[in-house]
Design a protein around this motif. Structure first.
Motif, mmCIF file in Angstrom:
data_model
loop_
_atom_site.group_PDB
_atom_site.id
_atom_site.type_symbol
_atom_site.label_atom_id
_atom_site.label_comp_id
_atom_site.label_asym_id
_atom_site.label_seq_id
_atom_site.Cartn_x
_atom_site.Cartn_y
_atom_site.Cartn_z
ATOM 1 N N LEU A 11 13.740 -5.342 -21.490
ATOM 2 C CA LEU A 11 14.155 -4.372 -22.491
ATOM 3 C C LEU A 11 12.955 -3.587 -22.990
ATOM 4 O O LEU A 11 11.816 -4.053 -22.921
ATOM 5 N N ASN A 12 13.225 -2.398 -23.507
ATOM 6 C CA ASN A 12 12.153 -1.564 -24.050
ATOM 7 C C ASN A 12 11.624 -2.155 -25.346
ATOM 8 O O ASN A 12 12.397 -2.593 -26.202
ATOM 9 N N VAL A 13 10.306 -2.135 -25.466
ATOM 10 C CA VAL A 13 9.628 -2.454 -26.712
ATOM 11 C C VAL A 13 8.447 -1.503 -26.850
ATOM 12 O O VAL A 13 7.930 -0.986 -25.859
ATOM 13 N N PHE A 14 8.050 -1.269 -28.086
ATOM 14 C CA PHE A 14 6.863 -0.454 -28.338
ATOM 15 C C PHE A 14 5.634 -1.318 -28.105
ATOM 16 O O PHE A 14 5.531 -2.428 -28.638
ATOM 17 N N THR A 15 4.702 -0.811 -27.307
ATOM 18 C CA THR A 15 3.485 -1.566 -26.997
ATOM 19 C C THR A 15 2.237 -0.895 -27.565
ATOM 20 O O THR A 15 1.138 -1.419 -27.399
ATOM 21 N N GLY A 16 2.396 0.237 -28.228
ATOM 22 C CA GLY A 16 1.283 0.909 -28.882
ATOM 23 C C GLY A 16 1.746 2.211 -29.500
ATOM 24 O O GLY A 16 2.829 2.710 -29.196
ATOM 25 N N TYR A 17 0.915 2.755 -30.381
ATOM 26 C CA TYR A 17 1.236 4.036 -31.007
ATOM 27 C C TYR A 17 -0.033 4.655 -31.564
ATOM 28 O O TYR A 17 -1.042 3.978 -31.764
ATOM 29 N N GLY A 18 0.033 5.963 -31.787
ATOM 30 C CA GLY A 18 -1.060 6.705 -32.395
ATOM 31 C C GLY A 18 -0.493 7.885 -33.148
ATOM 32 O O GLY A 18 0.724 7.985 -33.349
ATOM 33 N N LEU A 19 -1.341 8.808 -33.551
ATOM 34 C CA LEU A 19 -0.879 9.945 -34.351
ATOM 35 C C LEU A 19 0.125 10.818 -33.618
ATOM 36 O O LEU A 19 1.005 11.399 -34.236
ATOM 37 N N ASP A 20 0.004 10.940 -32.285
ATOM 38 C CA ASP A 20 0.880 11.849 -31.545
ATOM 39 C C ASP A 20 1.501 11.222 -30.301
ATOM 40 O O ASP A 20 1.909 11.916 -29.385
ATOM 41 N N TYR A 21 1.587 9.890 -30.256
ATOM 42 C CA TYR A 21 2.178 9.236 -29.094
ATOM 43 C C TYR A 21 2.703 7.851 -29.459
ATOM 44 O O TYR A 21 2.330 7.281 -30.485
ATOM 45 N N VAL A 22 3.580 7.363 -28.608
ATOM 46 C CA VAL A 22 3.977 5.955 -28.623
ATOM 47 C C VAL A 22 3.918 5.461 -27.188
ATOM 48 O O VAL A 22 4.096 6.234 -26.245
ATOM 49 N N ASN A 23 3.659 4.194 -27.026
ATOM 50 C CA ASN A 23 3.761 3.545 -25.725
ATOM 51 C C ASN A 23 5.002 2.670 -25.757
ATOM 52 O O ASN A 23 5.177 1.872 -26.679
ATOM 53 N N VAL A 24 5.839 2.835 -24.751
ATOM 54 C CA VAL A 24 7.013 1.984 -24.584
ATOM 55 C C VAL A 24 6.820 1.272 -23.253
ATOM 56 O O VAL A 24 6.690 1.921 -22.213
ATOM 57 N N ASN A 25 6.764 -0.054 -23.311
ATOM 58 C CA ASN A 25 6.484 -0.854 -22.113
ATOM 59 C C ASN A 25 5.251 -0.327 -21.376
ATOM 60 O O ASN A 25 5.251 -0.172 -20.156
ATOM 61 N N LEU A 26 4.216 -0.033 -22.156
ATOM 62 C CA LEU A 26 2.905 0.415 -21.665
ATOM 63 C C LEU A 26 2.898 1.833 -21.107
ATOM 64 O O LEU A 26 1.876 2.285 -20.602
ATOM 65 N N VAL A 27 3.998 2.569 -21.207
ATOM 66 C CA VAL A 27 4.068 3.960 -20.748
ATOM 67 C C VAL A 27 3.955 4.873 -21.962
ATOM 68 O O VAL A 27 4.720 4.739 -22.929
#
Length: 122
Positions: A11-27
């Motif tokens: 399943l999808n999970v958030f693996t990171g984020y920043g001011l202008d992006y999110v990572n979902v499953n490292l993408v």
């Protein structure tokens, strides 16, 4: 910021984020998004000030229990008229900043909840 994912889940999970992006499953993803446990797709509004009622009512086809609205680095609340369609359908709507959205979504996915995350960066 990096978040830790459960490697055994498909399943999808958030693996990171920043001011202008999110990572979902490292993408890495940029721009407004709709994220469910099974899908990631673009979302129409360019930012918070561009939100319209149909942006929320269109989510009813996903049959969510709860909708999380991530409003970027600052917590902002949409006008109640924008989310009234979801509320009338007994769908919970919670606005939060992006970091809280990522953590909360991951917890709800882990609990097998029907959650939809809406990602905005401004």
């Amino acid at each position: 910021m990096k978040l830790h994912a459960n490697a055994s889940s498909k399943l999808n999970v958030f693996t990171g984020y920043g001011l202008d992006y999110v990572n979902v499953n490292l993408v890495r993803h940029q721009g407004s998004l709709v994220v469910t446990p099974e899908a990631v797709k673009p979302w129409r509004p360019a930012g918070f000030d561009d939100l319209q009622e149909q942006d929320f009512t269109a989510l009813l086809e996903l049959k969510p229990e709860v909708v999380l609205l991530g409003t970027g680095s600052q917590l902002r609340f949409p006008h109640p008229r924008l989310t009234q369609g979801l509320l009338h359908a007994h769908v919970g709507v919670d606005a939060m900043d992006l970091s809280a959205l990522c953590r909360t979504f991951n917890i709800l996915v882990g609990e097998d909840r029907r959650v939809v995350a809406l990602v905005l960066f401004n």
